[in-house]
Write a protein that holds these residues in place. Sequence first.
Motif, PDB file in Angstrom:
ATOM      1  N   SER A   4      14.361  15.813  15.352  1.00  0.00           N
ATOM      2  CA  SER A   4      13.853  16.117  16.689  1.00  0.00           C
ATOM      3  C   SER A   4      12.619  17.002  16.610  1.00  0.00           C
ATOM      4  CB  SER A   4      14.919  16.828  17.519  1.00  0.00           C
ATOM      5  OG  SER A   4      16.001  15.975  17.729  1.00  0.00           O
ATOM      6  N   LYS A   5      11.504  16.471  17.111  1.00  0.00           N
ATOM      7  CA  LYS A   5      10.277  17.249  17.163  1.00  0.00           C
ATOM      8  C   LYS A   5      10.262  18.008  18.486  1.00  0.00           C
ATOM      9  CE  LYS A   5       5.848  16.268  15.717  1.00  0.00           C
ATOM     10  NZ  LYS A   5       4.637  15.429  15.679  1.00  0.00           N
ATOM     11  N   LEU A   6       9.976  19.284  18.396  1.00  0.00           N
ATOM     12  CA  LEU A   6       9.862  20.145  19.568  1.00  0.00           C
ATOM     13  C   LEU A   6       8.456  20.714  19.607  1.00  0.00           C
ATOM     14  CD1 LEU A   6      13.245  22.023  19.132  1.00  0.00           C
ATOM     15  CD2 LEU A   6      12.756  20.118  20.672  1.00  0.00           C
ATOM     16  N   TRP A   7       8.069  21.220  20.776  1.00  0.00           N
ATOM     17  CA  TRP A   7       6.730  21.784  20.947  1.00  0.00           C
ATOM     18  C   TRP A   7       6.850  23.225  21.406  1.00  0.00           C
ATOM     19  CZ3 TRP A   7       2.637  19.190  19.197  1.00  0.00           C
ATOM     20  CH2 TRP A   7       2.847  17.853  18.876  1.00  0.00           C
ATOM     21  N   ILE A   8       6.265  24.125  20.633  1.00  0.00           N
ATOM     22  CA  ILE A   8       6.277  25.558  20.912  1.00  0.00           C
ATOM     23  C   ILE A   8       5.017  25.907  21.699  1.00  0.00           C
ATOM     24  CG2 ILE A   8       6.346  27.874  19.887  1.00  0.00           C
ATOM     25  CD1 ILE A   8       8.813  26.058  19.220  1.00  0.00           C
ATOM     26  N   VAL A   9       5.180  26.710  22.736  1.00  0.00           N
ATOM     27  CA  VAL A   9       4.039  27.226  23.490  1.00  0.00           C
ATOM     28  C   VAL A   9       4.016  28.732  23.300  1.00  0.00           C
ATOM     29  CG1 VAL A   9       3.042  27.562  25.788  1.00  0.00           C
ATOM     30  CG2 VAL A   9       4.112  25.377  25.199  1.00  0.00           C
ATOM     31  N   GLY A  10       2.850  29.245  22.969  1.00  0.00           N
ATOM     32  CA  GLY A  10       2.711  30.675  22.761  1.00  0.00           C
ATOM     33  C   GLY A  10       1.370  31.175  23.250  1.00  0.00           C
ATOM     34  N   LYS A  11       1.250  32.497  23.255  1.00  0.00           N
ATOM     35  CA  LYS A  11       0.010  33.152  23.656  1.00  0.00           C
ATOM     36  C   LYS A  11      -0.352  34.178  22.588  1.00  0.00           C
ATOM     37  CE  LYS A  11      -2.030  36.229  27.047  1.00  0.00           C
ATOM     38  NZ  LYS A  11      -1.773  37.173  28.122  1.00  0.00           N
ATOM     39  N   ILE A  12      -1.556  34.061  22.047  1.00  0.00           N
ATOM     40  CA  ILE A  12      -2.041  35.025  21.056  1.00  0.00           C
ATOM     41  C   ILE A  12      -2.194  36.379  21.742  1.00  0.00           C
ATOM     42  CG2 ILE A  12      -3.963  35.637  19.541  1.00  0.00           C
ATOM     43  CD1 ILE A  12      -2.361  33.192  18.587  1.00  0.00           C
ATOM     44  N   THR A  13      -1.600  37.413  21.152  1.00  0.00           N
ATOM     45  CA  THR A  13      -1.686  38.758  21.725  1.00  0.00           C
ATOM     46  C   THR A  13      -2.489  39.709  20.846  1.00  0.00           C
ATOM     47  OG1 THR A  13       0.416  39.360  20.714  1.00  0.00           O
ATOM     48  CG2 THR A  13       0.478  38.558  22.996  1.00  0.00           C
ATOM     49  N   ASN A  14      -2.522  39.437  19.532  1.00  0.00           N
ATOM     50  CA  ASN A  14      -3.240  40.317  18.624  1.00  0.00           C
ATOM     51  C   ASN A  14      -3.698  39.509  17.414  1.00  0.00           C
ATOM     52  OD1 ASN A  14      -4.012  42.234  16.633  1.00  0.00           O
ATOM     53  ND2 ASN A  14      -2.816  43.787  17.697  1.00  0.00           N
ATOM     54  N   VAL A  15      -4.973  39.196  17.356  1.00  0.00           N
ATOM     55  CA  VAL A  15      -5.516  38.388  16.274  1.00  0.00           C
ATOM     56  C   VAL A  15      -5.419  39.122  14.935  1.00  0.00           C
ATOM     57  CG1 VAL A  15      -7.606  37.249  15.419  1.00  0.00           C
ATOM     58  CG2 VAL A  15      -7.061  37.184  17.838  1.00  0.00           C
ATOM     59  N   LEU A  16      -5.587  40.428  14.942  1.00  0.00           N
ATOM     60  CA  LEU A  16      -5.604  41.197  13.693  1.00  0.00           C
ATOM     61  C   LEU A  16      -4.277  41.208  12.966  1.00  0.00           C
ATOM     62  CD1 LEU A  16      -7.812  44.216  14.810  1.00  0.00           C
ATOM     63  CD2 LEU A  16      -8.502  42.167  13.550  1.00  0.00           C
ATOM     64  N   ASN A  17      -3.165  41.192  13.704  1.00  0.00           N
ATOM     65  CA  ASN A  17      -1.868  41.211  13.017  1.00  0.00           C
ATOM     66  C   ASN A  17      -1.043  39.959  13.313  1.00  0.00           C
ATOM     67  OD1 ASN A  17      -0.755  41.575  15.539  1.00  0.00           O
ATOM     68  ND2 ASN A  17       0.023  43.628  15.155  1.00  0.00           N
ATOM     69  N   ASP A  18      -1.721  38.872  13.716  1.00  0.00           N
ATOM     70  CA  ASP A  18      -1.071  37.586  13.991  1.00  0.00           C
ATOM     71  C   ASP A  18       0.004  37.679  15.069  1.00  0.00           C
ATOM     72  OD1 ASP A  18      -2.632  36.312  12.046  1.00  0.00           O
ATOM     73  OD2 ASP A  18      -1.208  36.817  10.465  1.00  0.00           O
ATOM     74  N   GLY A  19      -0.182  38.579  16.027  1.00  0.00           N
ATOM     75  CA  GLY A  19       0.801  38.740  17.095  1.00  0.00           C
ATOM     76  C   GLY A  19       0.675  37.663  18.164  1.00  0.00           C
ATOM     77  N   TRP A  20       1.836  37.169  18.612  1.00  0.00           N
ATOM     78  CA  TRP A  20       1.836  36.208  19.708  1.00  0.00           C
ATOM     79  C   TRP A  20       3.148  36.304  20.478  1.00  0.00           C
ATOM     80  CZ3 TRP A  20       5.137  31.777  19.562  1.00  0.00           C
ATOM     81  CH2 TRP A  20       5.746  31.518  18.333  1.00  0.00           C
ATOM     82  N   ASP A  21       3.064  35.940  21.752  1.00  0.00           N
ATOM     83  CA  ASP A  21       4.238  35.923  22.625  1.00  0.00           C
ATOM     84  C   ASP A  21       4.770  34.503  22.720  1.00  0.00           C
ATOM     85  OD1 ASP A  21       4.001  38.614  23.220  1.00  0.00           O
ATOM     86  OD2 ASP A  21       2.993  38.276  25.141  1.00  0.00           O
ATOM     87  N   ASN A  49      -7.807  30.578  26.798  1.00  0.00           N
ATOM     88  CA  ASN A  49      -8.039  30.239  25.394  1.00  0.00           C
ATOM     89  C   ASN A  49      -7.044  30.884  24.435  1.00  0.00           C
ATOM     90  OD1 ASN A  49     -10.183  28.592  26.019  1.00  0.00           O
ATOM     91  ND2 ASN A  49     -11.724  30.165  25.675  1.00  0.00           N
ATOM     92  N   LYS A  50      -6.217  31.780  24.916  1.00  0.00           N
ATOM     93  CA  LYS A  50      -5.219  32.446  24.071  1.00  0.00           C
ATOM     94  C   LYS A  50      -3.916  31.650  23.946  1.00  0.00           C
ATOM     95  CE  LYS A  50      -6.983  37.028  25.163  1.00  0.00           C
ATOM     96  NZ  LYS A  50      -6.672  38.319  25.768  1.00  0.00           N
ATOM     97  N   TYR A  51      -3.761  30.615  24.757  1.00  0.00           N
ATOM     98  CA  TYR A  51      -2.513  29.836  24.761  1.00  0.00           C
ATOM     99  C   TYR A  51      -2.608  28.661  23.799  1.00  0.00           C
ATOM    100  CZ  TYR A  51      -0.866  32.524  28.705  1.00  0.00           C
ATOM    101  OH  TYR A  51      -0.436  33.547  29.504  1.00  0.00           O
ATOM    102  N   PHE A  52      -1.503  28.397  23.087  1.00  0.00           N
ATOM    103  CA  PHE A  52      -1.493  27.308  22.113  1.00  0.00           C
ATOM    104  C   PHE A  52      -0.212  26.486  22.214  1.00  0.00           C
ATOM    105  CE2 PHE A  52       0.540  30.867  19.955  1.00  0.00           C
ATOM    106  CZ  PHE A  52       1.638  30.274  19.352  1.00  0.00           C
ATOM    107  N   ILE A  53      -0.285  25.293  21.640  1.00  0.00           N
ATOM    108  CA  ILE A  53       0.850  24.376  21.509  1.00  0.00           C
ATOM    109  C   ILE A  53       0.939  24.018  20.036  1.00  0.00           C
ATOM    110  CG2 ILE A  53       1.743  22.087  22.077  1.00  0.00           C
ATOM    111  CD1 ILE A  53       0.063  22.209  24.639  1.00  0.00           C
ATOM    112  N   ALA A  54       2.162  24.023  19.484  1.00  0.00           N
ATOM    113  CA  ALA A  54       2.335  23.658  18.078  1.00  0.00           C
ATOM    114  C   ALA A  54       3.700  22.987  17.885  1.00  0.00           C
ATOM    115  CB  ALA A  54       2.229  24.892  17.198  1.00  0.00           C
ATOM    116  N   PRO A  55       3.764  22.014  16.984  1.00  0.00           N
ATOM    117  CA  PRO A  55       5.019  21.301  16.754  1.00  0.00           C
ATOM    118  C   PRO A  55       5.965  22.063  15.834  1.00  0.00           C
ATOM    119  CG  PRO A  55       3.334  20.402  15.340  1.00  0.00           C
ATOM    120  CD  PRO A  55       2.669  21.454  16.191  1.00  0.00           C
TER     121      PRO A  55
END
Length: 78
Positions: A4-21, A49-55
């Motif tokens: 089962s492929k799922l899709w994660i949605v997140g928001k980058i919160t801190n580029v320097l320490n790879d933080g995301w919600d 532009n901070k929001y992403f989708i990833a499998p």
Amino acid sequence: MNNSKLWIVGKITNVLNDGWDFIGVFSDESLALSAINKVCFELSDKEKNKYFIAPAQLDEAFICANGTEWKNGHFPFE
């Protein structure tokens, strides 16, 4: 193993320490994109532009550490 492929949605919160919600997980990429569109409806382009989708695969470990790219992940508003 479950395929089962799922899709994660997140928001980058801190580029320097790879933080995301974590925003959500969806069964289809189109549902993930709809969720981002709903969340970003009134946001500026800079914020969108901070929001992403990833499998992700259900029941399969995946490590994306040290600033590496999430394979097949993308920022729909870039």
